[in-house]
Write a protein that holds these residues in place. Structure first.
Motif, PDB file in Angstrom:
ATOM      1  N   THR A   1      46.686  83.709   3.784  1.00 56.96           N
ATOM      2  CA  THR A   1      46.051  82.470   3.351  1.00 56.96           C
ATOM      3  C   THR A   1      46.965  81.769   2.360  1.00 56.96           C
ATOM      4  OG1 THR A   1      44.045  81.485   2.385  1.00 56.96           O
ATOM      5  CG2 THR A   1      44.845  83.525   1.414  1.00 56.96           C
ATOM      6  N   ALA A   2      46.750  80.488   2.205  1.00 57.23           N
ATOM      7  CA  ALA A   2      47.502  79.717   1.216  1.00 57.23           C
ATOM      8  C   ALA A   2      46.671  78.514   0.804  1.00 57.23           C
ATOM      9  CB  ALA A   2      48.851  79.260   1.770  1.00 57.23           C
ATOM     10  N   GLU A   3      46.411  78.393  -0.486  1.00 53.70           N
ATOM     11  CA  GLU A   3      45.692  77.237  -0.980  1.00 53.70           C
ATOM     12  C   GLU A   3      46.656  76.064  -1.123  1.00 53.70           C
ATOM     13  OE1 GLU A   3      43.668  78.167  -4.536  1.00 53.70           O
ATOM     14  OE2 GLU A   3      42.534  79.830  -3.690  1.00 53.70           O
ATOM     15  N   ASP A   4      46.108  74.892  -1.036  1.00 52.78           N
ATOM     16  CA  ASP A   4      46.923  73.697  -1.199  1.00 52.78           C
ATOM     17  C   ASP A   4      47.533  73.704  -2.592  1.00 52.78           C
ATOM     18  OD1 ASP A   4      48.041  71.177  -1.296  1.00 52.78           O
ATOM     19  OD2 ASP A   4      46.376  70.226  -0.234  1.00 52.78           O
ATOM     20  N   ASP A   5      48.842  73.522  -2.658  1.00 51.70           N
ATOM     21  CA  ASP A   5      49.508  73.570  -3.956  1.00 51.70           C
ATOM     22  C   ASP A   5      49.299  72.308  -4.783  1.00 51.70           C
ATOM     23  OD1 ASP A   5      51.062  71.820  -2.497  1.00 51.70           O
ATOM     24  OD2 ASP A   5      52.748  73.200  -2.298  1.00 51.70           O
ATOM     25  N   GLY A   6      48.694  71.287  -4.203  1.00 52.08           N
ATOM     26  CA  GLY A   6      48.433  70.068  -4.931  1.00 52.08           C
ATOM     27  C   GLY A   6      49.661  69.231  -5.222  1.00 52.08           C
ATOM     28  N   VAL A   7      50.791  69.590  -4.619  1.00 55.91           N
ATOM     29  CA  VAL A   7      52.034  68.852  -4.856  1.00 55.91           C
ATOM     30  C   VAL A   7      52.040  67.584  -4.006  1.00 55.91           C
ATOM     31  CG1 VAL A   7      54.539  68.933  -4.666  1.00 55.91           C
ATOM     32  CG2 VAL A   7      53.277  70.959  -5.411  1.00 55.91           C
ATOM     33  N   VAL A   8      52.238  66.448  -4.640  1.00 54.53           N
ATOM     34  CA  VAL A   8      52.320  65.161  -3.945  1.00 54.53           C
ATOM     35  C   VAL A   8      53.764  64.675  -4.036  1.00 54.53           C
ATOM     36  CG1 VAL A   8      51.490  62.798  -3.836  1.00 54.53           C
ATOM     37  CG2 VAL A   8      49.917  64.642  -4.489  1.00 54.53           C
ATOM     38  N   TYR A   9      54.401  64.542  -2.901  1.00 53.62           N
ATOM     39  CA  TYR A   9      55.792  64.122  -2.879  1.00 53.62           C
ATOM     40  C   TYR A   9      55.915  62.618  -3.080  1.00 53.62           C
ATOM     41  CZ  TYR A   9      57.364  68.641  -0.993  1.00 53.62           C
ATOM     42  OH  TYR A   9      57.663  69.962  -0.826  1.00 53.62           O
ATOM     43  N   GLY A  10      56.959  62.259  -3.806  1.00 48.13           N
ATOM     44  CA  GLY A  10      57.335  60.867  -3.869  1.00 48.13           C
ATOM     45  C   GLY A  10      58.163  60.479  -2.650  1.00 48.13           C
ATOM     46  N   ARG A  11      58.630  59.242  -2.635  1.00 56.35           N
ATOM     47  CA  ARG A  11      59.361  58.760  -1.464  1.00 56.35           C
ATOM     48  C   ARG A  11      60.625  59.562  -1.214  1.00 56.35           C
ATOM     49  NH1 ARG A  11      60.731  52.519  -1.523  1.00 56.35           N
ATOM     50  NH2 ARG A  11      58.455  52.528  -1.656  1.00 56.35           N
ATOM     51  N   ARG A  12      61.375  59.836  -2.288  1.00 56.31           N
ATOM     52  CA  ARG A  12      62.627  60.565  -2.109  1.00 56.31           C
ATOM     53  C   ARG A  12      62.376  61.989  -1.619  1.00 56.31           C
ATOM     54  NH1 ARG A  12      66.789  60.426  -6.991  1.00 56.31           N
ATOM     55  NH2 ARG A  12      66.667  58.222  -6.364  1.00 56.31           N
TER      56      ARG A  12
END
Length: 593
Positions: free
Chosen positions: A67-78
């Motif tokens: 299993t893996a929970e969403d890391d909540g990381v939101v990428y920018g454009r780059r």
């Protein structure tokens, strides 16, 4: 020295693969420090807890593969552009049809992911560039979990499959196939998102020792990439072979793409490892056919505790001269059907012969197979089957260790005149080596590493040949002097090659050789910035009154998505899964002793 032990689905958990071997290794090398980095395979495995850990285990860090929970990381454009570039390159390499005619898979440039087609160096460089590019992105941004699940990943796979000059199977991939491959890559690349690759994590160890290939070795590759930490890989079962033999119900596109991924990952693992230690020559041949450099390979046989078998091995007179014993996990690969048919022929030649089948079923398939074998035995031997301790018992009995008269594995061999192995598929035959430690003559089928283990101390026959199996068993039942000679030779061979002591000594020597040939990675500087070559004397690595162990270790920090929990605060099982009060649930934890 400080060793990072990398495991998948085994140590330090109570259940799983290679747990006993790793525990014996750690306990046998008490003068070293061990940091354990473990992947779990299921919630049930985590709930089962850990084995008791010796004091030389400094820390345990775990992460689930199931299993893996969403890391909540939101990428920018780059960051999104970097991910699309690296993942797209990875997908393109998996789909690419390598040029050139088929060649010998044992050739150094053979690609295990394409069944022996020469691998262009540029393709290998593209794969490693994409893999380490994704790892660097995960390190910079805090993770890849959400990105690997994104539509961007699926569309990158789709573009790669529709490009010119791709594998024919990849060109036929449907949407469901793309989703299945993306899901598998999400799981396989999950270790890239962990926070283990820091100076106070894998960057602080002297070497990484992966207890298997595949996922377990991936953190070792990244430790080498980021910190130049050397890598040792042990494979008692070649993980790439397992991937080739699994997923038989998947579509050709899924099988082709996943075989390409795992083949290239294995090739990179074999390239970066300082040494590879297969458990037998059979596994060694597989590694070499999959691209391993022959000069790096050192065969280290699995080690077994000989003490439980000492009394039986020194008392051959305890054996019943008419009894055959089979031991192991009951499953179709063990081919008990052929054994039962062979025993029908043995009974015709030796009416007093008995067969004891000792072992439990391996999962639901094994349970169904065991029932089938019971029914077959009832038809072949209508006088009945059952426990040998029951009145009027038939010539065949089905038993399990822990039952009457079977307190341990040694008791299974004590009454055996001959121990039989009837498998059609086998890696390292542990039960056969145990029978040799017990000083018993053996009859085995020629599969896996059987010939290598037996040497000249037992009889070997072709698999799926009941007549040959029966003739070999009858010849030993009728010749007690030959049984005694073979049993004594088998015990001597097992004591020389297959004990815990020789296994630990081999890895101790390899650890020293690896560290001796690895340049120093951490240079201490004086006040003007010049290096101090003798700032860390060699005796600082030897525990004693001259060194403060706590001060030598780099300071630890709490990762952003993991909780640092003292091992004594919770039970081993809960320390790996329970959050600290006030903290959110986490997919990976660290327990420090």
């Amino acid at each position: 020295m400080r060793i990072g032990l990398l495991t998948e689905g085994g140590y330090p958990y109570v259940s799983g693969d290679a747990g006993l071997w790793c525990d014996r290794l750690v306990r046998g090398l008490g003068h070293h420090e061990f940091d354990v980095y473990a992947f779990s395979r299921s919630e049930a495995q985590e709930d089962g807890g850990w084995v008791p850990l010796p004091p030389q285990v400094g820390r345990v860090r775990t992460a689930p593969l199931w299993t893996a929970e969403d890391d909540g990381v939101v990428y920018g454009r780059r960051a999104r552009r970097r991910f699309a570039e690296h993942y797209g390159e990875l997908a393109a390499v998996l789909c690419t049809l390598d040029p050139g005619p088929a060649s010998d898979p044992a050739a150094p440039d053979a690609d295990p992911g394409t069944g022996g087609t020469p691998r262009a160096p540029a393709e290998a460089d593209r794969f490693t560039g994409a893999l380490y590019g994704l790892a660097e992105l995960a390190r910079d941004e805090g993770g890849l979990v959400a990105a690997l699940r994104s539509e961007t990943a699926v569309r990158a796979l789709e573009r790669a499959c529709r490009a010119p000059r791709v594998l024919p199977a990849a060109r036929e991939a449907r949407v469901s196939d793309l989703l299945a491959v993306a899901a598998h890559l999400h799981e396989a690349l999950r270790p890239l998102s962990l926070d283990w690759y820091e100076e106070d994590g894998l960057g602080a160890v002297d070497l990484c020792h992966a207890a298997s290939g595949g996922t377990a070795a991936l953190p070792g590759l990244l430790a080498g990439h980021f910190f130049d930490v050397p890598l040792l890989v042990t494979e008692y079962g070649v993980r790439l072979r397992t991937h080739y033999l699994t997923r038989p119900d998947s579509s050709p596109a899924v099988r082709s793409l996943l075989a390409a991924f795992h083949g290239r990952l294995a090739a990179e693992t074999y390239r970066r490892a300082v040494f590879l230690t297969p458990g037998n020559t059979h596994a060694r041949r597989w590694q070499e056919r999959c691209g391993a450099d022959r000069a790096k390979v050192r065969t280290v046989h699995p080690g077994m505790d000989a003490a439980p078998f000492a009394e039986v091995g020194e008392s051959p007179e305890r054996a019943d001269p008419h009894t055959l014993v089979w031991t192991g996990r009951v499953e179709p690969a063990k081919d008990l059907v052929s054994l039962l048919h062979a025993f029908a022929g043995i009974r015709a030649a030796e009416p007093g012969a008995r067969l004891r089948i000792i072992g439990g079923p391996a999962g639901p398939e094994g349970a169904a197979y065991l029932e089938h074998c019971r029914e077959l035995a009832a038809r072949l031997f209508p006088h009945g089957t059952g426990s040998p301790h029951a009145d009027g018992a038939g010539p065949v009995s089905f038993e399990e260790v822990g039952g009457p008269g079977l307190a341990g594995p040694a008791d299974a061999y004590a009454a055996a005149a001959v121990t039989v192995l009837s498998s059609v598929v086998e890696g390292f035959p542990t039960g056969l080596a145990e029978a040799m430690l017990a000083g018993r003559a053996t009859v085995s089928t020629d599969v896996g590493a059987v010939v290598e283990v037996v040497g000249g101390t037992g009889l070997v026959v072709p698999p799926r040949d009941p007549q040959a199996l029966a003739e070999a068993c009858v010849s030993l039942l009728r010749d007690p002097e030959r049984r005694a000679r073979l049993g004594a030779a088998a015990r001597a061979r097992a004591l020389e090659l297959f004990t815990v002591e020789q296994n630990i000594a081999a890895f101790h020597d390899l650890y020293l050789e690896i560290v001796a040939r690895t340049p120093a990675r951490r240079v201490r500087l004086n006040g003007t910035g010049d290096p101090l070559p003798f700032a860390a004397p060699v005796e600082a690595h030897v525990p004693g009154h001259w060194t403060d162990l706590a001060s030598r270790r780099p300071p630890r920090t709490t990762p952003t998505w993991a909780t640092d929990t003292p091992a004594r605060a919770l039970s081993p099982a809960r320390a790996a899964t329970d959050p600290v009060p006030g903290a959110s649930p986490v997919p990976a934890t660290e327990a420090a002793r």
